[in-house]
Scaffold this motif. Sequence first.
Motif: not given
Lengths: 208, 82
Positions: A81-86, A114-123, B8-17
């Motif tokens: 989730l962190i990596l995707i958000t980043s 910040v998110l990338g760093l969080s990934f490394i910390i959790i890893k 944004t739509f892709s991001f939401i789908i990625l989170i749900f997946l």
Amino acid sequence: MERHTDLKGDLFIMNKISNTKKYTDILNPPGGLMIWIFTMSEIFVFICAIATFLYQRGLEPELFLKSRLELNQVFATVNTLILITSSFFVVRAVDAYDSKNKKKTLTNLVISLVLGLSFIIIKFVEYNEKASANFTLGSNSFFDYYWVLTMFHAIHVIIGLGVLASLAFYTYKDIEFKEEDLNFHTGANYWHLCDLIWMIIFPVIYLL
Amino acid sequence: MKTNKINTFSFIILIFLTIGIFFLDRNLAPASESRSLIVLLSNLKFALIYFFFMGIFQAHIFWKLLGFFIILLQVVFGMALS
């Protein structure tokens, strides 16, 4: 001579426009050709590693299943989730960069960092947990793959943090990218590559 | 603007997946053949990042076909593992 310089300048601007707007040429994918040659070679390296993992699992199915159940899927999912958000914030940074919004570009890049760093910390928390339980490199063939593949990916993420930091520095200092194959999109695509590699190894190591 | 909405739509789908795959993993038996569903959903995630976040949906067809080839390889390996 002066005319030549002007022409070079015009060509540079034209290249910049074609880099940001048009990717229909086979030799001009987003971020430049070089990053895509690199991306493809990295993906194929990991796919080959997965193929050897598959072969080894065929030899020791019980051991692989038992060892996989020792992994922490919660850590791995949170990291996904962190990596995707980043990556999403990097996409936003690219959009802001293309629309020449410096403040928005920097904000999005800092959030990604910040998110990338969080990934490394959790890893590293996960690695510590495994090492404490004596699941180290050499414990068994599953954990050999686990350590080598996830460490190799973590190194990519650490390099990616450096890339994002340099993009933020370039943006902050208003430094222009001089080369067609080395621009803001190139750095962003390197970060997405880290995401792609994780999408390959996460299900194979943690879930299957 | 349209690209922003797609991302944004892709991001939401990625989170749900990702969350969906986590719960599938919790509810399926460790050695179940139904785990092939995880392979398919994971490759959907890969495709969303490759085609939309990396901007390949705007690129030459060669890069799109290469993406589909990589996904096909992963599906084959994933199915063999599940």
